[in-house]
Design a protein around this motif. Structure first.
Motif, PDB file in Angstrom:
ATOM      1  N   GLY A  11     -16.790 -13.426  31.688  1.00 59.59           N
ATOM      2  CA  GLY A  11     -16.757 -12.418  30.643  1.00 59.59           C
ATOM      3  C   GLY A  11     -15.521 -12.443  29.814  1.00 59.59           C
ATOM      4  N   GLY A  12     -15.650 -11.740  28.753  1.00 62.34           N
ATOM      5  CA  GLY A  12     -14.558 -11.562  27.823  1.00 62.34           C
ATOM      6  C   GLY A  12     -14.790 -10.282  27.092  1.00 62.34           C
ATOM      7  N   GLY A  13     -14.040 -10.050  26.069  1.00 64.02           N
ATOM      8  CA  GLY A  13     -14.094  -8.764  25.411  1.00 64.02           C
ATOM      9  C   GLY A  13     -14.998  -8.726  24.213  1.00 64.02           C
ATOM     10  N   VAL A  14     -15.344  -7.533  23.851  1.00 63.85           N
ATOM     11  CA  VAL A  14     -16.126  -7.269  22.657  1.00 63.85           C
ATOM     12  C   VAL A  14     -15.236  -6.446  21.750  1.00 63.85           C
ATOM     13  CG1 VAL A  14     -18.112  -6.078  21.728  1.00 63.85           C
ATOM     14  CG2 VAL A  14     -18.293  -7.244  23.909  1.00 63.85           C
ATOM     15  N   GLU A 118     -15.607  -4.728  28.233  1.00 65.31           N
ATOM     16  CA  GLU A 118     -16.292  -4.149  27.077  1.00 65.31           C
ATOM     17  C   GLU A 118     -17.543  -4.977  26.799  1.00 65.31           C
ATOM     18  OE1 GLU A 118     -13.281  -4.283  24.080  1.00 65.31           O
ATOM     19  OE2 GLU A 118     -12.094  -2.731  25.058  1.00 65.31           O
ATOM     20  N   VAL A 119     -18.699  -4.306  26.762  1.00 60.62           N
ATOM     21  CA  VAL A 119     -19.969  -4.992  26.557  1.00 60.62           C
ATOM     22  C   VAL A 119     -20.799  -4.266  25.510  1.00 60.62           C
ATOM     23  CG1 VAL A 119     -20.061  -5.898  28.926  1.00 60.62           C
ATOM     24  CG2 VAL A 119     -21.171  -3.711  28.406  1.00 60.62           C
ATOM     25  N   VAL A 120     -21.842  -4.955  25.055  1.00 57.90           N
ATOM     26  CA  VAL A 120     -22.830  -4.386  24.142  1.00 57.90           C
ATOM     27  C   VAL A 120     -24.197  -4.545  24.792  1.00 57.90           C
ATOM     28  CG1 VAL A 120     -23.932  -4.638  21.876  1.00 57.90           C
ATOM     29  CG2 VAL A 120     -21.452  -4.885  22.087  1.00 57.90           C
ATOM     30  N   VAL A 121     -25.017  -3.474  24.748  1.00 58.99           N
ATOM     31  CA  VAL A 121     -26.378  -3.544  25.277  1.00 58.99           C
ATOM     32  C   VAL A 121     -27.208  -4.400  24.326  1.00 58.99           C
ATOM     33  CG1 VAL A 121     -28.465  -2.227  25.830  1.00 58.99           C
ATOM     34  CG2 VAL A 121     -26.200  -1.292  26.410  1.00 58.99           C
ATOM     35  N   THR A 122     -27.855  -5.432  24.853  1.00 63.64           N
ATOM     36  CA  THR A 122     -28.658  -6.327  24.012  1.00 63.64           C
ATOM     37  C   THR A 122     -30.159  -6.163  24.237  1.00 63.64           C
ATOM     38  OG1 THR A 122     -28.441  -8.095  25.646  1.00 63.64           O
ATOM     39  CG2 THR A 122     -26.832  -8.067  23.820  1.00 63.64           C
ATOM     40  N   CYS A 134     -20.969  -9.816  26.677  1.00 63.72           N
ATOM     41  CA  CYS A 134     -19.563  -9.699  26.327  1.00 63.72           C
ATOM     42  C   CYS A 134     -19.093 -11.068  25.859  1.00 63.72           C
ATOM     43  CB  CYS A 134     -18.733  -9.177  27.500  1.00 63.72           C
ATOM     44  SG  CYS A 134     -18.841 -10.122  29.021  1.00 63.72           S
ATOM     45  N   TRP A 135     -17.959 -11.104  25.205  1.00 66.12           N
ATOM     46  CA  TRP A 135     -17.469 -12.342  24.601  1.00 66.12           C
ATOM     47  C   TRP A 135     -16.060 -12.644  25.054  1.00 66.12           C
ATOM     48  CZ3 TRP A 135     -20.800  -8.982  22.517  1.00 66.12           C
ATOM     49  CH2 TRP A 135     -21.963  -9.492  21.954  1.00 66.12           C
ATOM     50  N   SER A 136     -15.796 -13.925  25.190  1.00 72.22           N
ATOM     51  CA  SER A 136     -14.454 -14.424  25.422  1.00 72.22           C
ATOM     52  C   SER A 136     -14.259 -15.532  24.407  1.00 72.22           C
ATOM     53  CB  SER A 136     -14.315 -14.954  26.853  1.00 72.22           C
ATOM     54  OG  SER A 136     -13.016 -15.480  27.039  1.00 72.22           O
TER      55      SER A 136
END
Length: 159
Positions: A11-14, A118-122, A134-136
């Motif tokens: 994972g990474g951040g959003v 930090e994530v976003v519901v997809t 989540c993004w890195s």
């Protein structure tokens, strides 16, 4: 230095957000007062932006230094000296409401009992399971949160 290699796998951040005590808008927030023994969350840095690591403050550096030594909760032994601006109080967590769980909702996901990301519901499946991303950097990481784990593993994003 805080070793966060396990988190790099998944994972990474959003987005970007200010650490506790920062922010903009309707006025300045009061800077938090930190104390030895206080439970906090430490903002991840470098490849771990968008993560918050539960910890306890072991020592506060005397002025003019703006740092604290923390012990991370995931193993109870690893210490790190971090800038106070990377600390936030442990957020009070209210139960998630239906409105919090729509596609595009920004939440935090407790990954591998180590850190909040930090994530976003997809996607929300018919069985109640929730897909989050989540993004890195340029890499996207996807996770499936089973219906029974939603209340334990997801919380509202803290400003």
């Amino acid at each position: 230095m805080h070793r966060q290699s396990k988190a790099a796998e998944g994972g990474g951040g959003v987005g970007k957000r200010k650490a506790a005590g920062g922010g903009s808008g309707g006025g300045k927030r009061a800077k938090p007062q930190w104390a030895e023994g206080q439970l906090v969350e430490v903002q991840g840095d470098c490849g771990y932006k968008g993560s918050w690591w539960p910890a306890k403050i072991r020592e506060i550096a005397p002025p003019p230094k703006q740092s604290a030594t923390v012990v991370y909760s995931y193993n109870g032994t690893e210490t790190d000296t971090v800038a106070k601006r990377r600390l936030r109080p442990v957020p009070e967590v209210a139960p998630l409401a239906e409105k919090d769980l729509g596609v595009g909702s920004e939440l935090e996901f407790f990954w591998k009992t180590e850190a909040w990301w930090e994530v976003v519901v997809t996607e929300i499946r018919g069985d109640g399971a929730i897909h989050v991303s989540c993004w890195s950097g340029a890499n996207e990481y996807k996770h499936l949160v089973e219906r029974g784990d939603v209340a334990r593993l997801l919380r509202r994003r803290t400003a």
